[in-house]
Write an enzyme that holds these catalytic residues in place. Structure first.
Site, PDB file in Angstrom:
ATOM      1  N   SER A  94       0.990  -1.217   0.148  1.00 20.95           N
ATOM      2  CA  SER A  94       0.061   0.105  -0.125  1.00 20.95           C
ATOM      3  C   SER A  94       0.968   1.223   0.061  1.00 20.95           C
ATOM      4  CB  SER A  94      -0.913   0.018   1.452  1.00 20.95           C
ATOM      5  OG  SER A  94      -1.527  -1.160   1.541  1.00 20.95           O
ATOM      6  N   HIS A 115      -2.600  -3.782  -6.544  1.00 22.61           N
ATOM      7  CA  HIS A 115      -3.149  -3.419  -5.079  1.00 22.61           C
ATOM      8  C   HIS A 115      -4.561  -3.965  -5.230  1.00 22.61           C
ATOM      9  CE1 HIS A 115      -4.032  -0.296  -1.932  1.00 22.61           C
ATOM     10  NE2 HIS A 115      -3.402  -1.275  -1.376  1.00 22.61           N
ATOM     11  N   GLU A 127      -5.813  -1.836  -8.085  1.00 24.90           N
ATOM     12  CA  GLU A 127      -5.041  -0.705  -8.589  1.00 24.90           C
ATOM     13  C   GLU A 127      -3.879  -1.039  -9.485  1.00 24.90           C
ATOM     14  OE1 GLU A 127      -5.877   3.318  -6.049  1.00 24.90           O
ATOM     15  OE2 GLU A 127      -4.919   1.478  -4.911  1.00 24.90           O
ATOM     16  N   ASN A 166      -5.784   5.289  -1.950  1.00 28.71           N
ATOM     17  CA  ASN A 166      -5.512   5.424  -0.287  1.00 28.71           C
ATOM     18  C   ASN A 166      -5.152   6.955  -0.233  1.00 28.71           C
ATOM     19  OD1 ASN A 166      -6.103   3.330   1.081  1.00 28.71           O
ATOM     20  ND2 ASN A 166      -3.927   2.375   0.557  1.00 28.71           N
TER      21      ASN A 166
HETATM   22  N1  NAD Z   1      -5.189  -4.831   5.194  1.00 30.88           N
HETATM   23  C1  NAD Z   1      -5.467  -4.155   4.059  1.00 30.88           C
HETATM   24  O1  NAD Z   1      -6.597  -3.646   3.952  1.00 30.88           O
HETATM   25  C2  NAD Z   1      -4.723  -3.968   2.685  1.00 30.88           C
HETATM   26  C3  NAD Z   1      -5.238  -3.671   1.778  1.00 30.88           C
HETATM   27  C4  NAD Z   1      -4.312  -3.542   0.372  1.00 30.88           C
HETATM   28  C5  NAD Z   1      -3.060  -3.986   0.306  1.00 30.88           C
HETATM   29  N2  NAD Z   1      -2.747  -4.288   1.821  1.00 30.88           N
HETATM   30  C6  NAD Z   1      -1.218  -4.595   1.758  1.00 30.88           C
HETATM   31  O2  NAD Z   1      -1.155  -6.071   2.038  1.00 30.88           O
HETATM   32  C7  NAD Z   1       0.328  -6.432   2.534  1.00 30.88           C
HETATM   33  C8  NAD Z   1      -0.414  -7.265   3.845  1.00 30.88           C
HETATM   34  O3  NAD Z   1      -1.307  -6.560   4.575  1.00 30.88           O
HETATM   35  P1  NAD Z   1      -2.074  -7.571   5.525  1.00 30.88           P
HETATM   36  O4  NAD Z   1      -2.986  -6.475   6.048  1.00 30.88           O
HETATM   37  O5  NAD Z   1      -2.850  -8.825   4.840  1.00 30.88           O
HETATM   38  O6  NAD Z   1      -1.247  -7.951   6.500  1.00 30.88           O
HETATM   39  P2  NAD Z   1      -1.179  -9.175   7.842  1.00 30.88           P
HETATM   40  O7  NAD Z   1      -0.200  -8.858   8.830  1.00 30.88           O
HETATM   41  O8  NAD Z   1      -2.661  -9.436   8.074  1.00 30.88           O
HETATM   42  O9  NAD Z   1      -0.526 -10.339   7.045  1.00 30.88           O
HETATM   43  C9  NAD Z   1       0.743 -10.347   6.466  1.00 30.88           C
HETATM   44  C10 NAD Z   1       1.137 -11.827   6.366  1.00 30.88           C
HETATM   45  O10 NAD Z   1       2.564 -11.847   5.841  1.00 30.88           O
HETATM   46  C11 NAD Z   1       3.122 -13.088   6.706  1.00 30.88           C
HETATM   47  N3  NAD Z   1       4.726 -12.787   6.445  1.00 30.88           N
HETATM   48  C12 NAD Z   1       5.233 -12.139   6.969  1.00 30.88           C
HETATM   49  N4  NAD Z   1       6.800 -12.075   6.834  1.00 30.88           N
HETATM   50  C13 NAD Z   1       6.661 -12.991   5.924  1.00 30.88           C
HETATM   51  C14 NAD Z   1       7.781 -13.734   5.081  1.00 30.88           C
HETATM   52  N5  NAD Z   1       9.113 -13.517   5.252  1.00 30.88           N
HETATM   53  N6  NAD Z   1       7.283 -14.648   4.116  1.00 30.88           N
HETATM   54  C15 NAD Z   1       5.937 -15.152   3.860  1.00 30.88           C
HETATM   55  N7  NAD Z   1       4.984 -14.409   4.556  1.00 30.88           N
HETATM   56  C16 NAD Z   1       5.262 -13.561   5.736  1.00 30.88           C
HETATM   57  C17 NAD Z   1       2.582 -13.009   7.930  1.00 30.88           C
HETATM   58  O11 NAD Z   1       2.747 -14.173   8.341  1.00 30.88           O
HETATM   59  C18 NAD Z   1       1.093 -12.711   7.660  1.00 30.88           C
HETATM   60  O12 NAD Z   1       0.437 -13.830   7.629  1.00 30.88           O
HETATM   61  C19 NAD Z   1       0.632  -5.058   3.040  1.00 30.88           C
HETATM   62  O13 NAD Z   1       1.859  -4.640   1.967  1.00 30.88           O
HETATM   63  C20 NAD Z   1      -0.422  -4.281   2.929  1.00 30.88           C
HETATM   64  O14 NAD Z   1       0.020  -3.034   2.949  1.00 30.88           O
HETATM   65  C21 NAD Z   1      -3.535  -4.359   2.810  1.00 30.88           C
END
Ligand code: NAD
Length: 260
Positions: A94, A115, A127, A166
């Site tokens: 993000s 995204h 996106e 965002n």
């Molecule tokens: N939450 C949202 O609404 C949203 C929306 C769009 C994009 N994003 C993006 O998506 C990404 C993840 O966000 P999220 O909310 O799912 O986070 P989250 O913390 O819920 O999940 C992240 C996951 O990554 C895993 N992880 C950590 N280190 C790792 C590694 N070395 N190898 C493999 N897996 C690993 C963790 O175990 C966890 O399951 C971020 O970049 C965030 O900016 C989030």
């Protein structure tokens, strides 16, 4: 987000390998929301591992680890080495500039942002974010993957903090937190106001809890770094909540309590 993306890919008939950090992550990723019939069908297409090397031979990679720039850069370096023939390497970040991820690879032309929105199986938007080095071919392949293979709707954005959605949404969410923090109105009334007055499906504090307060904080910091707009400065309350581990739905508590 990663399990939502994996679910949408498997439902679209793709073979998917989910790489998690550890066994606990694999267990969480497996506990998706598929019904019994779908689970059976998807189980044949979904594999889970903790070894990134197991991606060898994949057509494309979609990275969705925690919003940590250092970690994401390291993963792109590994993806580049593991998947020399992949059509594209995409990040769901993000806030990390796509160019910074591309710069870790030997072919920044094939690195792009895809995204997704939360919850991925429900929200249609993706996106597509092209860095200054992303090739035309990668742009076409990734757009066609999102639209034709996954059935999503795409919009295109420059590689600027926040992308389109965002950059508009985060200052609004931060304003709602500031309004609540100052005692201007209760959290329930702020949320009710935007739902009933503007036909939003959920209020800004409920949406912040859904996004995850750590993710919201990370995106606000990257927006501020890029544009220096005071509207993107995180309110003290948001910082304190993240420090306390109150991250929203995923931790059980944020502005609201999800444990009962
Ligand atoms: N939450 C949202 O609404 C949203 C929306 C769009 C994009 N994003 C993006 O998506 C990404 C993840 O966000 P999220 O909310 O799912 O986070 P989250 O913390 O819920 O999940 C992240 C996951 O990554 C895993 N992880 C950590 N280190 C790792 C590694 N070395 N190898 C493999 N897996 C690993 C963790 O175990 C966890 O399951 C971020 O970049 C965030 O900016 C989030």
């Amino acid at each position: 987000m990663g399990s939502g993306i994996a679910e949408v890919c498997a439902r679209s008939g793709l073979d998917v390998t989910v790489v998690e950090a550890d066994d606990a992550g694999v267990a969480r990723a497996k506990a998706g929301k598929l019904d019994a019939g779908e689970r059976q069908a998807a189980a044949e297409r979904l594999a889970f591992t903790t070894a990134l090397a197991d991606l060898e031979g994949a057509d494309a990679a979609l990275e969705a680890v925690v919003e940590d720039e250092v970690l994401k850069r390291e993963i792109f370096k590994q993806l580049d080495a593991t998947l020399p023939d992949a059509q594209f390497l995409a990040s769901n970040t993000s806030s990390v500039p796509i160019m910074k991820l591309g710069a870790e690879t030997s072919h920044p032309g094939r690195v792009i942002g895809l995204h997704f929105f939360n919850p991925v199986p429900v929200l249609p938007l993706v996106e597509v974010v092209r860095s200054i080095m992303t090739s035309e071919e990668t742009l076409e392949r990734a757009t066609s993957f999102a639209e034709e293979t996954l059935g999503k709707t795409t919009i295109h954005s420059q590689d600027r903090a926040g992308f389109v959605v965002n950059a508009l949404l985060i200052p609004y969410l931060l304003s709602a937190i500031r309004m609540y923090e100052s005692g201007f109105a209760s959290k329930e009334d702020i949320d009710e106001g935007m739902m009933k007055g503007c036909a939003h499906p959920m209020g800004p504090l409920q949406l912040s809890d859904l996004i995850g307060l750590d993710t919201l904080l990370a995106v606000s910091q990257s927006l501020y770094e890029e544009f220096r707009d005071p509207a993107s400065v995180a309110p003290a309350l948001l910082n304190r909540m993240v420090e306390a581990g109150l991250l929203g739905r995923k931790s059980g508590r944020g502005f609201y309590d999800y444990t009962s």
